[in-house]
Design a protein around this motif. Structure first.
Motif, PDB file in Angstrom:
ATOM      1  N   LEU A  54      39.162  -5.626-104.828  1.00  0.00           N
ATOM      2  CA  LEU A  54      39.394  -6.136-103.472  1.00  0.00           C
ATOM      3  C   LEU A  54      40.550  -7.129-103.442  1.00  0.00           C
ATOM      4  O   LEU A  54      41.368  -7.117-102.528  1.00  0.00           O
ATOM      5  N   LEU A  55      40.629  -7.979-104.460  1.00  0.00           N
ATOM      6  CA  LEU A  55      41.683  -8.980-104.478  1.00  0.00           C
ATOM      7  C   LEU A  55      43.054  -8.353-104.707  1.00  0.00           C
ATOM      8  O   LEU A  55      44.071  -8.890-104.274  1.00  0.00           O
ATOM      9  N   ALA A  56      43.089  -7.206-105.386  1.00  0.00           N
ATOM     10  CA  ALA A  56      44.365  -6.550-105.683  1.00  0.00           C
ATOM     11  C   ALA A  56      44.857  -5.662-104.549  1.00  0.00           C
ATOM     12  O   ALA A  56      46.014  -5.229-104.542  1.00  0.00           O
ATOM     13  N   SER A  57      43.972  -5.378-103.613  1.00  0.00           N
ATOM     14  CA  SER A  57      44.368  -4.484-102.527  1.00  0.00           C
ATOM     15  C   SER A  57      45.309  -5.204-101.568  1.00  0.00           C
ATOM     16  O   SER A  57      45.276  -6.431-101.434  1.00  0.00           O
ATOM     17  N   GLU A  58      46.157  -4.427-100.891  1.00  0.00           N
ATOM     18  CA  GLU A  58      47.136  -5.008 -99.974  1.00  0.00           C
ATOM     19  C   GLU A  58      46.473  -5.628 -98.763  1.00  0.00           C
ATOM     20  O   GLU A  58      46.962  -6.591 -98.180  1.00  0.00           O
ATOM     21  N   GLU A  59      45.318  -5.091 -98.369  1.00  0.00           N
ATOM     22  CA  GLU A  59      44.660  -5.567 -97.164  1.00  0.00           C
ATOM     23  C   GLU A  59      43.917  -6.878 -97.393  1.00  0.00           C
ATOM     24  O   GLU A  59      43.439  -7.483 -96.449  1.00  0.00           O
ATOM     25  N   SER A  60      43.811  -7.280 -98.645  1.00  0.00           N
ATOM     26  CA  SER A  60      42.987  -8.449 -98.944  1.00  0.00           C
ATOM     27  C   SER A  60      43.808  -9.601 -99.475  1.00  0.00           C
ATOM     28  O   SER A  60      43.399 -10.327-100.365  1.00  0.00           O
ATOM     29  N   THR A  61      45.024  -9.746 -98.979  1.00  0.00           N
ATOM     30  CA  THR A  61      45.850 -10.868 -99.430  1.00  0.00           C
ATOM     31  C   THR A  61      45.236 -12.201 -99.043  1.00  0.00           C
ATOM     32  O   THR A  61      45.436 -13.215 -99.715  1.00  0.00           O
TER      33      THR A  61
END
Length: 1155
Positions: free
Chosen positions: A104-111
């Motif tokens: 989740l932390l690495a996803s673009e939506e979860s900056t």
């Protein structure tokens, strides 16, 4: 009052049953967790916390902070008690949680999360809803598998997400409501506790909430309704919390200390991978004090009148005395007594006999009562019923309240129809019913209650299956259905072909698995059945069977196994097998499991030479037969837990053992650990649950010390630090177990002489000392003792030999103390006894009283302390050995004779080969009865302060540095001296001192090993007279020294003579009287320094070779009669050979008495 006491009893029993149920539940949970740890090889671990753990305190405070007593006001709950917190370490769930979080932390939506993701982490509570769950105990499965998926919660009728809360009252409300509904419907069990939901469990989980939105009214909790959310929440107002209680919500004005103003919320997490269970908390609610009725009272008592809660009444009830009056006891049962009890004239008339409560254990005359029909022998001390045999008319027997162990011996009771066996010690139902079936075939009523049966839940069916004639069992009517089921179960208690086909396998390889199940159980679960039951079986099909699992088949015997010649793995757990039999043809059997049966002996496995693993847990074994174990050379694994084994004797015969599990038995003696020392391959040992574990101080390191090859003990790995600690604590310790190991027996009272030389002993711990009350002498030469240690407690020791140790004092040296205060320094300046004066070793030191030190070893008479490196006699505290008669201190580093003030009984003192230069004023203070003193091979130059030795008879001063003959003049203060030796001193060169010493010491009988004769004394007196009255003398004088005559009164020496006149005597004699000037050959030295001194002295005092040979002849003669010899210079001497005193060792040192 009687009714109130009954109520108290009911209360006590009810509370006991409640607490027992809670303890059983907790125990089952811990067993489940331990099995989980073992099966997962540590990937799942459970850690029980305590107040010293930081995480425990944090979790404790978290739960208390989220508890509000106002939420439970309707139930009278005032607080919460946390009984236990268990930390969950599940590696799989944690990795899953971390991987999901990283994704989740690495996803673009979860900056937004990556900047401060910890902000979205929260600890939330979960309590299982008993109405909507698929498992019996969901709280046990969550730590292993995690929470259910959202779909699984939806299938149970709940929201489609993991339900959590930050409030205890919110998360526990479903359980509380369900329990109350059950109580209102009457379906719950009756309890004396009105708060049925008092005990509970909750799981504290770490949760990543992520994007969280409030729940919209009218929308169901579903991820489809919130596509961008990771979780949703619902705020719970105080009104909603108290809605079910009908209470008004609290306010700050009413309840200022309440934390209800904080937001209480329910959370629903859509992805279970974002929820990590970390803690399992066992808690209970605390209620306010108020009267609580126990059970519904009879109509005569009002429901508003509860039983009194008086502690005095409880004490009175517990201390109630029995109401039965004691009956007179029968010392013997003869014909007259029988007739008197039965009130009959002849024995043949007795039909009813009551022998209740007479302490009887035998009925020798009972067989003569041929007409007896009813017999009562309750409340006696019978252990068997052999005497009640071959009585054809006996119909009724009451043998309750005895100590019956077996019914073996009961014979010929053809008409017996009623038998009462309550409250005895019967354990084997199948064996006892077999006796009754054979010898009491008409039995109708049988009562077996309150016996310690093995597997009591199966006793009724076992008895009914074999005694088909019974109509009543345990005072209950036997129905036809029950009897039929019991008979059918008994018929299926043998191994049949159908059971072999259903539970056998033909695999050739053992399954590779980390499970704790046996190979037979694993193959039964993992492999399909190889047999086609519908078709015909091929010939020899039984020879193909390699695995057989017949667990829980109600087997009573092992039969029909003769053809299983290739059987390798077998399991017969949870049956009624009482004897191992029928396995003789299974010679390839490698693994055998017989857990939870009724086996008391292992005879039947002695022929299984290929057996490597044997498990006999939960049986009735009382010992381990060494002859059986000796016949199983390949046995690597033995498990005999939960038996009645009281000793490990015999297990040493299983020399190939790698693993031994013998927990939960009755092993109590430390001596049993020594039986395991022969098992050199043993790496895993489990003794947990034996009394030895609690009884033995430092149990763990004690076992580790004696079994250095162990890798795991009681389920915990053995660390290197434990091994080192064990060596420090137990290394070199002499214990009763070590004595038993050395002597080969543990009959300590038979030990009189103990000889343990060169055994690396550094500490003595022979406790309790009364075990060695017959021990008289101890020899511990060549060890590492620094004190007498535990030897001071041996009550009757007379001789103690501690040569060649490192003795510093009688008692262990005290630890270094803190710096002394001014007051303590002042006290130490005052003369006193004990440790306060040990620092001073000067001869001028004043002697203080020794009575302030407690005497020790009052029976000790002989003490050997040679070659211990002792330099300070005062530190030894020898004055405390008040009964000492002989003390040997040769071969030490002593420079001052001191510390003997309390040895008033001392008769012999040996101080040879030390460093004594002078004798102090108080060296022999209190030795008025000393008879023999050895001071040879020291550094004495003067002989002062010998006045206290008024009874001294023998004095040995050889090999010192006495030069002036006037020093020998000081020996006149010894009125009882009869033997003196000064050989090897400068004053004794050429024996010029002899006439002067003979003249001065009137009672002297032996000088330098040569007898002083009457003729020699008379001649010395005449010579002295001639010196005083000058006269002509010849140039050659023939001097004869006759042997020692019988002891007689001596003529007083001439007045005016002194030892200082020796030079005049020498001048008067004109010729030398040749005697050896040095006795190096007779007194060899032990150290190189002494040898150097010997050679220098020999070089300085050279004598002719012929004189040397003559002296060796004199010394070596063995005859007891005196003889004469002619020396080279023309003088004749008398040669007398004295027997060597047994006190002298080789080299002239005194010998210790034989040990």
């Amino acid at each position: 009052m009687k009714r109130e006491k009954e109520i108290v009893f009911i209360l006590i029993e009810s509370w006991y049953q409640r607490d027992l149920a809670q303890a059983t539940k907790r125990n089952e949970m811990m067993v489940y967790f331990l099995l989980m740890e073992l099966e997962t090889v540590g990937n799942i671990r459970f850690e029980e916390g305590c107040s010293t753990d930081p995480w425990f305190t944090s979790c404790y405070d978290l739960l208390l902070s989220r508890f509000c007593a106002w939420d439970y006001k309707a139930h009278g709950i005032t607080g919460i008690k946390i009984n236990r917190i268990i930390r969950i370490h599940n590696r799989s769930l944690r990795l899953r949680f971390e991987d999901k979080l990283h994704t989740l932390l690495a996803s673009e939506e979860s900056t937004m999360f990556s900047q401060n993701y910890k902000r979205w982490l929260e600890y939330l509570f979960y309590v299982s809803d008993p109405e909507r769950t698929s498992e019996k105990n969901e709280m046990l499965h969550i730590p292993e598998d995690g929470f259910k998926t959202a779909d699984m919660y939806k299938a149970l009728g709940r929201e489609r997400a993991v339900p959590l809360s930050n409030s205890l009252s919110v998360t526990d409300s479903p359980r509380i409501e369900y329990t109350q509904r059950q109580a209102n419907q009457g379906t719950s069990k009756q309890s004396i506790d009105p708060l049925l939901f008092r005990h509970g469990q909750l799981i504290v989980s770490k949760v990543f909430l992520g994007r969280s939105f409030p729940i919209h009214e009218g929308d169901s909790v579903d991820a489809l309704n919130y596509p961008k959310a990771h979780s949703v929440y619902r705020n719970v107002s105080p009104e909603q919390v108290h809605k079910t209680n009908g209470e008004r919500p609290c306010s700050s004005n009413i309840h200022s200390g309440c934390d209800c103003s904080l937001r209480q919320s329910q959370w629903f997490v859509f992805d279970r991978e974002l929820v990590l269970p970390e803690y399992l908390i066992d808690f209970e609610y605390i209620t306010q004090d108020r009267a609580q009725p126990a059970f519904p009272e009879p109509s005569s008592r009002g429901t508003d009148n509860p039983p009194p809660n008086d502690i005095n009444l409880d004490e009175e009830t517990l201390n109630m005395e029995p109401m039965l009056k004691p009956r007179p006891k029968l010392l013997c049962l003869d014909e007259k007594t029988l007739l008197n009890i039965a009130r009959a004239n002849v024995l043949s008339q007795i039909t009813v006999l009551n022998l209740h409560g007479n302490s009887l254990s035998k009925l020798k005359e009972i067989s003569r009562l041929t007409a007896l029909r009813r017999l009562t022998i309750s409340f006696n001390e019978f252990t068997q019923l052999d005497d009640i045999s071959h009585m054809p008319n006996l119909e009724f027997v009451d043998a309750s309240y005895n100590h019956l162990l077996t019914l073996e011996g009961l014979r010929g009771l053809g008409r017996l129809n009623q038998l009462d066996l309550r409250w005895n010690q019967l354990t084997r139902a199948r064996e006892e019913t077999a006796v009754l079936r054979k010898h009491a075939p008409t039995l109708l009523r049988l009562d077996t209650r309150h016996n310690p049966w093995h597997r009591p839940e199966a006793v009724r069916m076992t008895v009914l299956g074999r005694l088909i004639s019974l109509t009543h069992l345990d005072d209950m009517l036997v129905t036809e259905e029950e009897a039929g089921a019991a008979v059918q179960m008994a018929a299926s208690s043998r191994i049949s072909q159908a059971s072999l086909l259903a539970h056998s396998r033909t695999d050739s390889e053992r399954p590779r698995s980390l499970s704790l199940l046996s190979a037979a159980q694993l193959l039964d679960q993992l492999s399909p059945s190889p047999w086609d039951i519908t078709g015909d079986l091929e010939q020899g099909w039984t020879t193909k069977i390699t695995a057989l699992n017949l667990d829980s088949q109600r087997l009573s015997r092992l039969t029909n196994l003769d053809k299983l010649v290739n059987l390798r793995w077998a399991s017969f757990n949870d049956n009624n097998i009482s004897k191992v039999e029928g396995l003789d043809n299974c010679q390839h059997l490698e693994e055998l499991s017989l857990n939870d049966n009724c086996i008391s002996r292992l005879d039947g496995v002695s022929k299984l030479h290929q057996l490597t693993k044997l498990s006999v847990n939960g049986n009735q074994l009382s010992c381990l037969d060494g002859t059986v174990l000796d016949r199983m050379p390949n046995l690597h694994f033995l498990s005999v837990e939960n038996n009645c084994i009281g000793s490990l004797n015999g297990v040493h015969r299983a020399r190939s053992l790698f693993e031994l599990y013998i927990g939960n038995n009755i092993i109590t003696s430390t001596r049993d650990i020594y039986h395991l020392k022969a098992l050199t391959n043993l790496i895993i040992l489990d003794l947990y649950g034996n009394p030895l574990v609690e009884k033995l101080e430092s149990y763990r390191i004690y076992v580790v010390f004696h079994l250095p090859s162990l890798k795991a003990l009681d389920g915990v790995a053995v660390e290197m630090t434990e091994c080192e600690n064990a060596k420090d604590v137990f290394g070199g310790r002499l214990t009763p177990d070590m004595v038993a190991e050395k002597l080969g027996h543990s009959n300590y009272s038979d030990v009189v002489d103990l000889n343990l030389q060169s055994s690396a002993i550094s500490m003595v711990d022979l406790a309790p000392a009364d075990l060695f009350h017959n021990m008289r002498s101890v020899n511990l030469e060549h060890n590492n003792l620094t004190s007498f240690s535990g030897l001071v407690y041996l009550p009757n020791i007379k001789a103690l030999c501690l040569n060649y140790n490192h003795i510093e004092s009688i008692l262990p040296r005290q630890k270094a103390q803190a710096p002394l205060t001014n007051r303590q320094i002042l006290y130490h300046k005052v003369n006193s006894s004990g440790y306060g004066q040990q620092g001073s070793s000067k001869g001028s030191r004043e002697v203080g009283p020794v009575d302030s030190l407690e005497p020790l070893m009052s029976s000790l008479e002989v003490l050997h302390l040679s070659h211990n490196g002792i330099s300070n006699m005062a530190n030894l505290q020898l004055s405390r050995l008040t009964n000492l008669k002989a003390l040997f201190l040769q071969g030490n580093e002593i420079s001052q004779v001191e510390g003997l003030e309390g040895l008033h009984q001392l008769r012999e003192l040996v101080l040879d080969r030390n460093r004594i230069k002078a004798l102090g004023e108080n060296s022999f203070f209190g030795q008025a009865f000393l008879l023999e003193l050895h001071l040879a091979e020291n550094r004495l130059r003067e002989l002062n302060h010998l006045q206290p030795l008024t009874e001294l008879r023998r004095l040995f001063l050889g090999m010192n540095k006495l030069q002036d003959i006037s020093e020998l003049d000081k020996l006149e203060v010894l009125p009882s001296l009869i033997e003196l030796s000064v050989v090897g001193n400068p004053v004794a060169r050429r024996s010029l001192h002899r006439p002067a010493v003979v003249l001065r010491l009137s009672r002297l009988q032996v000088l330098d090993g040569v007898m002083v004769t009457l003729e020699e004394r008379t001649r010395a007196e005449l010579l002295c007279t001639e010196v005083q009255c000058p006269m002509a003398h010849g140039s050659g004088m023939d001097m004869n020294l006759p042997g020692l005559l019988p002891l007689m009164s001596r003529t007083a020496p001439l007045r005016g003579t002194s030892l200082s006149g020796g030079l005049q005597l020498q001048h008067f004699l004109g010729h030398e009287i040749l005697m050896p000037c040095n006795l190096d050959e007779a007194l060899p030295h032990d150290t190189p320094k002494h040898k150097k001194q010997k050679h220098s002295s020999a070089a300085h005092h050279a004598r002719s070779a012929q004189a040397e040979m003559t002296f060796r002849q004199i010394r070596g003669m063995a005859g007891t009669l005196p003889s004469t010899g002619l020396l080279p210079n023309g003088y004749r001497v008398l040669i007398t050979n004295l027997e060597q005193d047994s006190r002298y060792q080789s080299g002239g040192a005194p010998k210790p008495p034989p040990m």
